[in-house]
Design a protein around this motif. Sequence first.
Motif, PDB file in Angstrom:
ATOM      1  N   HIS A  45       0.679  -1.397  -0.012  1.00  0.00           N
ATOM      2  CA  HIS A  45       0.776   0.375  -0.095  1.00  0.00           C
ATOM      3  C   HIS A  45       0.933   1.241   0.138  1.00  0.00           C
ATOM      4  O   HIS A  45       1.562   1.511   0.406  1.00  0.00           O
ATOM      5  CB  HIS A  45      -1.512  -0.234   1.246  1.00  0.00           C
ATOM      6  N   ASP A  46       1.068   1.675  -0.893  1.00  0.00           N
ATOM      7  CA  ASP A  46       1.356   3.249  -0.796  1.00  0.00           C
ATOM      8  C   ASP A  46       2.831   3.273  -0.951  1.00  0.00           C
ATOM      9  O   ASP A  46       3.435   3.912  -0.249  1.00  0.00           O
ATOM     10  CB  ASP A  46       0.689   4.416  -0.340  1.00  0.00           C
ATOM     11  N   HIS A  80      -6.033  -5.887   7.987  1.00  0.00           N
ATOM     12  CA  HIS A  80      -6.599  -5.145   7.265  1.00  0.00           C
ATOM     13  C   HIS A  80      -8.568  -4.702   7.332  1.00  0.00           C
ATOM     14  O   HIS A  80      -9.256  -3.793   7.011  1.00  0.00           O
ATOM     15  CB  HIS A  80      -5.730  -4.230   5.903  1.00  0.00           C
ATOM     16  N   GLU A 114       0.956   5.715   7.922  1.00  0.00           N
ATOM     17  CA  GLU A 114       0.182   6.529   7.376  1.00  0.00           C
ATOM     18  C   GLU A 114      -0.587   6.028   5.975  1.00  0.00           C
ATOM     19  O   GLU A 114      -1.731   6.355   6.294  1.00  0.00           O
ATOM     20  CB  GLU A 114       0.369   7.793   6.618  1.00  0.00           C
ATOM     21  N   ALA A 115      -0.581   5.577   5.999  1.00  0.00           N
ATOM     22  CA  ALA A 115      -1.390   4.331   4.866  1.00  0.00           C
ATOM     23  C   ALA A 115      -2.151   2.823   5.854  1.00  0.00           C
ATOM     24  O   ALA A 115      -3.034   2.245   5.559  1.00  0.00           O
ATOM     25  CB  ALA A 115      -0.387   3.416   3.495  1.00  0.00           C
ATOM     26  N   ASN A 117      -3.213   3.988   8.744  1.00  0.00           N
ATOM     27  CA  ASN A 117      -4.275   4.161   9.511  1.00  0.00           C
ATOM     28  C   ASN A 117      -5.386   4.360   8.514  1.00  0.00           C
ATOM     29  O   ASN A 117      -6.243   5.102   8.426  1.00  0.00           O
ATOM     30  CB  ASN A 117      -4.288   5.715   9.777  1.00  0.00           C
ATOM     31  N   ALA A 118      -5.042   5.128   6.910  1.00  0.00           N
ATOM     32  CA  ALA A 118      -5.850   4.802   6.263  1.00  0.00           C
ATOM     33  C   ALA A 118      -6.994   4.674   5.593  1.00  0.00           C
ATOM     34  O   ALA A 118      -8.269   3.996   5.384  1.00  0.00           O
ATOM     35  CB  ALA A 118      -5.237   5.484   5.167  1.00  0.00           C
ATOM     36  N   LEU A 119      -6.174   2.947   5.306  1.00  0.00           N
ATOM     37  CA  LEU A 119      -6.703   1.743   5.050  1.00  0.00           C
ATOM     38  C   LEU A 119      -8.222   0.789   6.410  1.00  0.00           C
ATOM     39  O   LEU A 119      -9.120   0.168   6.290  1.00  0.00           O
ATOM     40  CB  LEU A 119      -5.841   0.396   5.168  1.00  0.00           C
ATOM     41  N   ASP A 121      -8.745   0.648  11.161  1.00  0.00           N
ATOM     42  CA  ASP A 121      -8.502   1.587  12.484  1.00  0.00           C
ATOM     43  C   ASP A 121      -8.563   0.153  13.427  1.00  0.00           C
ATOM     44  O   ASP A 121      -8.463  -1.080  12.931  1.00  0.00           O
ATOM     45  CB  ASP A 121     -10.116   1.753  12.740  1.00  0.00           C
TER      46      ASP A 121
END
Length: 332
Positions: A45-46, A80, A114-115, A117-119, A121
């Motif tokens: 991811h990213d 995730h 950061e990725a 946290n975006a994916l 909780d």
Amino acid sequence: MRLSILDQAPISSNQTAAEALRESMELAQAAEELGYIRYWIAEHHDLPGLACSAPEVMLGYIGANTIKIRIGSGAVLLPHYKPYKVAELYNMLATLFPGRIDVGIGRAPGGSAEATNALSDNFLQQVWNMPSSVKDLLYFLDNTIPPEHPHAKVSASPVPTVAPIPWLLGTSKKSALLAAENGLSYAFGQFMSDQDGFEIIQLYRNHFKPRKPDQVPEVILTVSAICAETSEKAMDVALSSLVWGLQRKRGEGQEGVPSIQKAKEYFQNEREDLLGEMRQGIIIGNPHEVAQSIQELQDKYNADEIMIVTITHSPLDRIQSYKLISEEILSK
């Protein structure tokens, strides 16, 4: 010996992500022709230079463009996701491509904080809950949800005639025991570990509890290898991957896997011992040398299958590497 492929879908410096993903599909086609029995694609991811964030999407594309090779995730990063949704996705794939789908399960974040946290909780909490999530996923894949389970009234439809085969991927005693206790096949990532793989694999075999009748422990050993016609050419080809690994470690490498020439230029200003340090854990050589090293690893770890990850700048060099290895090992 059984050989298979782990594809991290690398993007070379002269490629777009779309071109890299097409090369992944063509690698799976080549793998099928060359006698590899399994092709897995990783989830990231990213992360600059890696193209695949959704293995389940790529597997639909790859399954439609191949005929018989087993295909799967290497791995679904389970913390995730909800186990039910993962089971639905891979049951769907198994319905489309019967008898060909694997579900590799992992616990890594697959990207930056950061990725992560975006994916999702509470990622760390979900890592803690991994044993429970694995059990739930197996209930849905095996269609064996106990009546007292809170989701007993649902099934992960469509339910395929041949269920996906689940694997647990890992590099630790914890992952080995989790696989063993749940009757899962186990893939040990030797290429990304400095742990004692022999001890970990033996721990898995010694504690294995069959989930189904006649089930036995099964181990894939995943290694990094780059092969060319000569040792010198193999080292040249490998420079791209080695430099890219160093660049990523330093927070560089945003443009992807560099060309051999760019890699050589990068090394001009580096310490002489750095190359040797970076080569540790990677098999590099001509077909005889690579085959000998792979055979030694299989013997050492008592692995049922060797899975190879290869990153090069040129897609042709990558396919050629897999071709030379298969010809040296599978044709004898």
